[in-house]
Enzyme design. Structure first.
Site, PDB file in Angstrom:
ATOM      1  N   LYS A  66      17.508  -4.359  46.626  1.00  0.00           N
ATOM      2  CA  LYS A  66      18.214  -5.379  45.841  1.00  0.00           C
ATOM      3  C   LYS A  66      19.315  -4.729  45.007  1.00  0.00           C
ATOM      4  CE  LYS A  66      14.562  -8.867  45.403  1.00  0.00           C
ATOM      5  NZ  LYS A  66      13.750  -9.661  44.452  1.00  0.00           N
TER       6      LYS A  66
ATOM      7  N   TYR B  77       0.256  -6.077  40.671  1.00  0.00           N
ATOM      8  CA  TYR B  77      -0.677  -5.531  41.649  1.00  0.00           C
ATOM      9  C   TYR B  77      -1.926  -4.971  41.007  1.00  0.00           C
ATOM     10  CZ  TYR B  77       3.098  -6.268  44.883  1.00  0.00           C
ATOM     11  OH  TYR B  77       4.074  -6.868  45.632  1.00  0.00           O
TER      12      TYR B  77
ATOM     13  N   ARG C 233       3.854  -5.985  52.400  1.00  0.00           N
ATOM     14  CA  ARG C 233       4.333  -5.257  51.213  1.00  0.00           C
ATOM     15  C   ARG C 233       3.284  -5.337  50.103  1.00  0.00           C
ATOM     16  NH1 ARG C 233       9.096  -3.491  48.500  1.00  0.00           N
ATOM     17  NH2 ARG C 233       9.473  -4.454  46.461  1.00  0.00           N
TER      18      ARG C 233
END
Length: 302
Positions: free
Chosen positions: A177, A283, A251
């Site tokens: 990005k 996560y 991912r």
């Protein structure tokens, strides 16, 4: 309204120049600021002058957010507040306002949603689903191995060129990005599949070997994100995986499995290409949820 529109575009230009904001981020911020501008216009009584963005008060911003809670998801309102916060902090830094009107606004508390993921057995079944007797199957298997082995975004994967690989060093150069580059280790398994793909699969699929695309679709061009997403869904059926999948599923699995096996959160942040550690911290919730589930299932006092 023209002045406000020009002001918003200056703000977005700054985000692009200084922070490398992606087109999607810029479009989202533009949409949110336009919604705020339209709400201000709708609150203006007939014959009165429309309140400019830079003259809006904390009370007006609070009323705007409160008005959205019944018709918009909490996360949507939180994202809008993020756009307003950045806009007014930029305006303050530029000397266009004397104080930040969001200072007294009550921000909605958003509980992070846990991204969908796969356990290690499900990942293994998905990786083994492609038919290796075909070049397309070999391509798909290699792409899945790289996607899971390096934790890439699908857009990063399909845009890889051959010269982005260094199999001797076991790394790949990824453009993420904001056009930010990072080097990501591949691991032995992914390197083995890439070597096999480059020596047998890619030459069989490509008529022009000078084209840069590592993983071609039609006419030797790079595969689109949508095409590979359909390929993942196809292989998930073959693998008998009935969980809802997203383009980021592998991912998410990459990050979760690293943490489950003891990886440092900042290492995962670097591998994923997250600018802010708070983005990676979601996560830790995924890993914690899995640990709690295993405890409940297997501990005698669970």
């Amino acid at each position: 309204m023209t002045d406000d529109n020009g002001l918003v575009e200056r703000f977005l230009d700054t985000l692009w120049l200084e922070r490398g904001a992606s087109d999607n981020t810029l479009d989202a911020y533009r949409s949110d600021l336009q919604a705020w501008r339209h709400w201000l216009s709708a609150q203006t009584s007939e014959g009165a002058a429309i309140v400019p963005l830079l003259s809006a008060s904390s009370q007006q911003i609070q009323a705007f957010c409160d008005s959205r809670r019944e018709s918009h998801a909490l996360r949507s309102t939180a994202r809008l507040l993020s756009a307003l916060r950045r806009f007014y902090r930029w305006s303050l830094a530029e000397g266009m306002i004397e104080s930040d009107p969001l200072h007294e606004v009550r921000l909605p508390r958003v509980i992070p949603s846990l991204p969908g993921t796969l356990d290690e057995d499900e990942v293994e079944r998905l990786l083994q689903a492609p038919d290796l007797d075909t070049a397309i199957g070999l391509r798909d298997r290699t792409m899945l191995e790289v996607l899971y082995g390096a934790g890439l975004r699908i857009s990063e994967l399909v845009n890889l060129s051959v010269d982005a690989l260094n199999l001797r060093q076991g790394v790949v150069r990824v453009v993420g990005k904001g056009d930010r580059e990072r080097l990501v280790p591949l691991g032995e398994e992914a390197c083995d599949w890439l070597s096999r793909w480059l020596s047998t699969g890619r030459p069989a699929m490509m008529t022009d070997q000078t084209r840069p695309a590592l993983f071609p679709g039609r006419q030797d061009k790079a595969m689109t994100r949508q095409t590979f997403w359909h390929r993942i869904r196809h292989h998930s059926v073959t693998a008998s995986i009935d969980k809802p999948l997203s383009p980021h599923t592998l991912r998410h699995a990459f990050a979760t499995h690293l943490l489950n096996h003891g990886a440092n959160l900042r290492v995962v942040q670097l591998l994923l290409g997250h600018r802010d550690l708070s983005t990676t911290q979601i996560y830790t919730h995924v890993a914690q949820a899995r640990l709690e589930r295993l405890h409940a299932e297997h501990h005698p006092r669970g």
